[in-house]
Design a protein around this motif. Structure first.
Motif, mmCIF file in Angstrom:
data_model
loop_
_atom_site.group_PDB
_atom_site.id
_atom_site.type_symbol
_atom_site.label_atom_id
_atom_site.label_comp_id
_atom_site.label_asym_id
_atom_site.label_seq_id
_atom_site.Cartn_x
_atom_site.Cartn_y
_atom_site.Cartn_z
ATOM 1 N N TYR A 59 35.078 27.087 34.947
ATOM 2 C CA TYR A 59 34.288 27.498 36.105
ATOM 3 C C TYR A 59 35.149 27.578 37.361
ATOM 4 N N ARG A 62 37.010 30.831 37.169
ATOM 5 C CA ARG A 62 36.083 31.952 37.282
ATOM 6 C C ARG A 62 35.517 32.076 38.694
ATOM 7 N N THR A 148 45.146 34.404 34.207
ATOM 8 C CA THR A 148 44.820 34.599 35.617
ATOM 9 C C THR A 148 46.024 35.128 36.389
ATOM 10 N N GLU A 215 37.492 36.481 31.338
ATOM 11 C CA GLU A 215 36.645 35.309 31.113
ATOM 12 C C GLU A 215 36.372 35.080 29.633
ATOM 13 N N LEU A 219 40.477 32.793 29.631
ATOM 14 C CA LEU A 219 39.850 31.640 30.272
ATOM 15 C C LEU A 219 39.187 30.710 29.268
#
Length: 253
Positions: A59, A62, A148, A215, A219
């Motif tokens: 989270y 994100r 990322t 995501e 992630l």
């Protein structure tokens, strides 16, 4: 010899730009602000996930990805070409024995390295949690960080294109933020296309949704070659556009 020349030129520009970034007070302020906001929000995410460190990191990446990617890369790259063009330094660089591709690649890699340091703050938080006895899925965290950083390469490339197009750093920053916001919001725009069927829109969104693919893969600790290709190819297209813009300036000068 073009390959070695490109690598040497890229290394020279990379060292120059990276040292220039870390010598700017503004860059340190941006880095401190980004690390502070991520660190401030992380305890709340840890509480919300009931102590699940892996979910909290998911989270954290994100939630911070959107606004950081829209704001920070354009601010890092806004001076890299526009300010040098205004001061006359770019004309000197274009006449130096450095390829245009090496010039662009060195600059974007320097900005991406700065972003990598910013996202690397997650490892400090993870180390602190590990010292308190929390179980950290380090491979998953490394993959999330790597994905990322690759996504940051896309936004730094967009910011560099804006810097090449704009006459002043302020305009470059504004244009870069618009380009980065367009990349993030592109799936939303596509979803509103009235002339395309829902199946067509969904298939197109799956291919261009950079944040969504990131995501669902990196992630979550899953390496996916299609996401890697999307990130690298998008960055390559933007960097080619930036290189062509520099070539136009070379011919004009």
């Amino acid at each position: 010899m073009r390959g070695p020349e490109l690598l040497r030129g890229t290394a020279v520009i990379y060292r120059r730009e990276l040292s220039g970034l870390f010598l700017q007070p503004v860059a340190w302020v941006l880095l401190a602000l980004g690390l502070f906001l991520n660190g401030y929000a992380f305890p709340a995410l840890l509480i919300a996930t009931k102590g699940d460190a892996d979910a909290a990191f998911l989270y954290a990446f994100r939630s911070g990805f959107g606004w950081i990617s829209i704001v920070l890369p354009p601010l890092l790259t806004m001076r890299m070409i526009s300010e040098e063009a205004r001061s006359g330094m770019l004309e000197y660089l274009l006449t130096a024995p450095v390829k245009d591709g090496a010039l662009v690649l060195g600059k974007v890699l320097a900005a991406t390295t700065f972003m990598a340091v910013l996202w690397g703050g997650a490892f400090v938080l993870a180390a602190a949690l590990a010292a308190c006895g929390a179980a950290i899925d380090w491979p998953r965290l490394v993959l999330a960080w790597g994905g990322t950083v690759l996504a940051s390469l896309v936004f730094c490339s967009a910011g560099l294109v804006a810097s090449a197009l704009a006459a002043t750093p302020v305009v470059a920053a504004f244009l870069g933020m618009m380009l980065c916001a367009g990349i993030v919001l592109l799936p939303t725009f596509v979803d509103r296309l009235a002339f395309a069927s829902r199946a067509t829109r969904r298939a197109l969104i799956e291919r261009i949704d950079l944040a969504g693919q990131l995501e669902q893969t990196f992630l979550r600790g899953m390496f996916d070659s299609s996401t890697l290709v999307l990130l690298v190819s998008t960055s390559a297209v933007l960097l080619v556009l930036c290189t062509r813009r520099l070539e136009m300036q070379r011919w004009r000068s």
